[in-house]
Write a protein that holds these residues in place. Structure first.
Motif, PDB file in Angstrom:
ATOM      1  N   CYS A  12      63.348  -6.259  35.722  1.00  0.00           N
ATOM      2  CA  CYS A  12      64.197  -5.100  35.446  1.00  0.00           C
ATOM      3  C   CYS A  12      65.672  -5.335  35.766  1.00  0.00           C
ATOM      4  CB  CYS A  12      63.685  -3.872  36.217  1.00  0.00           C
ATOM      5  SG  CYS A  12      63.945  -3.942  37.995  1.00  0.00           S
ATOM      6  N   GLY A  13      65.977  -6.389  36.499  1.00  0.00           N
ATOM      7  CA  GLY A  13      67.370  -6.697  36.809  1.00  0.00           C
ATOM      8  C   GLY A  13      67.918  -5.957  38.009  1.00  0.00           C
ATOM      9  N   GLU A  14      67.078  -5.191  38.709  1.00  0.00           N
ATOM     10  CA  GLU A  14      67.549  -4.445  39.881  1.00  0.00           C
ATOM     11  C   GLU A  14      67.900  -5.411  41.005  1.00  0.00           C
ATOM     12  OE1 GLU A  14      65.582  -1.507  43.167  1.00  0.00           O
ATOM     13  OE2 GLU A  14      65.043  -1.188  41.069  1.00  0.00           O
ATOM     14  N   GLU A  15      69.040  -5.160  41.636  1.00  0.00           N
ATOM     15  CA  GLU A  15      69.453  -6.002  42.760  1.00  0.00           C
ATOM     16  C   GLU A  15      68.620  -5.641  43.981  1.00  0.00           C
ATOM     17  OE1 GLU A  15      73.598  -7.056  44.978  1.00  0.00           O
ATOM     18  OE2 GLU A  15      73.638  -6.573  42.835  1.00  0.00           O
ATOM     19  N   LEU A  16      68.191  -6.654  44.737  1.00  0.00           N
ATOM     20  CA  LEU A  16      67.334  -6.403  45.883  1.00  0.00           C
ATOM     21  C   LEU A  16      67.601  -7.399  46.992  1.00  0.00           C
ATOM     22  CD1 LEU A  16      64.439  -8.504  45.624  1.00  0.00           C
ATOM     23  CD2 LEU A  16      64.730  -7.339  43.473  1.00  0.00           C
ATOM     24  N   GLU A  17      67.083  -7.068  48.167  1.00  0.00           N
ATOM     25  CA  GLU A  17      67.169  -7.973  49.295  1.00  0.00           C
ATOM     26  C   GLU A  17      66.101  -9.052  49.123  1.00  0.00           C
ATOM     27  OE1 GLU A  17      69.455  -7.806  51.717  1.00  0.00           O
ATOM     28  OE2 GLU A  17      70.314  -6.101  50.643  1.00  0.00           O
ATOM     29  N   LEU A  18      66.445 -10.293  49.433  1.00  0.00           N
ATOM     30  CA  LEU A  18      65.494 -11.382  49.264  1.00  0.00           C
ATOM     31  C   LEU A  18      64.251 -11.196  50.136  1.00  0.00           C
ATOM     32  CD1 LEU A  18      67.883 -14.450  49.034  1.00  0.00           C
ATOM     33  CD2 LEU A  18      66.689 -13.302  47.187  1.00  0.00           C
ATOM     34  N   GLU A  19      64.410 -10.550  51.279  1.00  0.00           N
ATOM     35  CA  GLU A  19      63.272 -10.337  52.173  1.00  0.00           C
ATOM     36  C   GLU A  19      62.275  -9.325  51.599  1.00  0.00           C
ATOM     37  OE1 GLU A  19      66.538  -9.728  53.432  1.00  0.00           O
ATOM     38  OE2 GLU A  19      66.721 -11.823  53.988  1.00  0.00           O
ATOM     39  N   THR A  20      62.725  -8.417  50.746  1.00  0.00           N
ATOM     40  CA  THR A  20      61.843  -7.378  50.216  1.00  0.00           C
ATOM     41  C   THR A  20      61.277  -7.733  48.855  1.00  0.00           C
ATOM     42  OG1 THR A  20      63.682  -6.201  49.184  1.00  0.00           O
ATOM     43  CG2 THR A  20      63.102  -5.572  51.436  1.00  0.00           C
ATOM     44  N   GLY A  21      61.693  -8.804  48.270  1.00  0.00           N
ATOM     45  CA  GLY A  21      61.228  -9.183  46.947  1.00  0.00           C
ATOM     46  C   GLY A  21      59.814  -9.736  46.958  1.00  0.00           C
ATOM     47  N   ILE A  22      59.197  -9.739  45.788  1.00  0.00           N
ATOM     48  CA  ILE A  22      57.845 -10.259  45.599  1.00  0.00           C
ATOM     49  C   ILE A  22      57.956 -11.483  44.693  1.00  0.00           C
ATOM     50  CG2 ILE A  22      55.584  -9.784  44.596  1.00  0.00           C
ATOM     51  CD1 ILE A  22      56.172  -6.794  45.125  1.00  0.00           C
ATOM     52  N   ILE A  23      57.374 -12.592  45.126  1.00  0.00           N
ATOM     53  CA  ILE A  23      57.343 -13.785  44.294  1.00  0.00           C
ATOM     54  C   ILE A  23      56.075 -13.709  43.446  1.00  0.00           C
ATOM     55  CG2 ILE A  23      57.256 -16.308  44.240  1.00  0.00           C
ATOM     56  CD1 ILE A  23      59.829 -15.295  45.439  1.00  0.00           C
ATOM     57  N   GLY A  24      56.240 -13.728  42.138  1.00  0.00           N
ATOM     58  CA  GLY A  24      55.098 -13.640  41.238  1.00  0.00           C
ATOM     59  C   GLY A  24      54.401 -14.973  41.067  1.00  0.00           C
ATOM     60  N   GLN A  25      53.272 -14.956  40.374  1.00  0.00           N
ATOM     61  CA  GLN A  25      52.524 -16.180  40.105  1.00  0.00           C
ATOM     62  C   GLN A  25      53.314 -17.130  39.206  1.00  0.00           C
ATOM     63  OE1 GLN A  25      48.758 -14.896  38.550  1.00  0.00           O
ATOM     64  NE2 GLN A  25      47.942 -14.487  40.597  1.00  0.00           N
ATOM     65  N   ASP A  26      54.313 -16.608  38.509  1.00  0.00           N
ATOM     66  CA  ASP A  26      55.168 -17.436  37.665  1.00  0.00           C
ATOM     67  C   ASP A  26      56.396 -17.932  38.429  1.00  0.00           C
ATOM     68  OD1 ASP A  26      56.432 -15.010  37.922  1.00  0.00           O
ATOM     69  OD2 ASP A  26      56.708 -14.672  35.782  1.00  0.00           O
ATOM     70  N   TRP A  27      56.395 -17.761  39.748  1.00  0.00           N
ATOM     71  CA  TRP A  27      57.443 -18.217  40.658  1.00  0.00           C
ATOM     72  C   TRP A  27      58.778 -17.511  40.451  1.00  0.00           C
ATOM     73  CZ3 TRP A  27      56.101 -20.962  44.790  1.00  0.00           C
ATOM     74  CH2 TRP A  27      54.887 -21.645  44.745  1.00  0.00           C
ATOM     75  N   LYS A  28      58.757 -16.311  39.893  1.00  0.00           N
ATOM     76  CA  LYS A  28      59.964 -15.519  39.720  1.00  0.00           C
ATOM     77  C   LYS A  28      59.985 -14.406  40.754  1.00  0.00           C
ATOM     78  CE  LYS A  28      60.292 -16.577  34.843  1.00  0.00           C
ATOM     79  NZ  LYS A  28      60.239 -16.044  33.489  1.00  0.00           N
ATOM     80  N   LEU A  29      61.174 -13.910  41.069  1.00  0.00           N
ATOM     81  CA  LEU A  29      61.357 -12.866  42.075  1.00  0.00           C
ATOM     82  C   LEU A  29      61.350 -11.495  41.401  1.00  0.00           C
ATOM     83  CD1 LEU A  29      62.086 -12.225  45.063  1.00  0.00           C
ATOM     84  CD2 LEU A  29      64.476 -12.302  44.355  1.00  0.00           C
ATOM     85  N   TYR A  30      60.526 -10.574  41.941  1.00  0.00           N
ATOM     86  CA  TYR A  30      60.406  -9.224  41.407  1.00  0.00           C
ATOM     87  C   TYR A  30      60.637  -8.207  42.512  1.00  0.00           C
ATOM     88  CZ  TYR A  30      58.242 -11.624  37.477  1.00  0.00           C
ATOM     89  OH  TYR A  30      58.003 -12.457  36.421  1.00  0.00           O
TER      90      TYR A  30
END
Length: 67
Positions: A12-30
């Motif tokens: 979605c392009g929302e800016e977030l803190e790296l600590e709160t992000g979720i790494i998906g199975q495709d190795w992308k940050l969500y």
């Protein structure tokens, strides 16, 4: 799903803190599990489309016969 900055959700392009992000199975940050599910589905579909085009062009039998 181009990632523009390090701390941005890949879906979605929302800016977030790296600590709160979720790494998906495709190795992308969500930013959430919803974005993760949608983004992974999109990544899977993109890979399937890419492989449909790439695999037929690598038919080695026909390349060996023409040589």
């Amino acid at each position: 799903m181009a990632q523009r900055v390090e701390n941005e959700c890949a879906y979605c392009g929302e800016e977030l803190e790296l600590e709160t992000g979720i790494i998906g199975q495709d190795w992308k940050l969500y930013c959430s599990t919803d974005c993760s599910d949608s983004g992974e589905r999109l990544s899977r579909r993109e890979m399937e489309q890419l492989m449909r085009v790439a695999i037929p062009s690598r038919h080695y039998v026909s390349l060996d016969q023409s040589a």
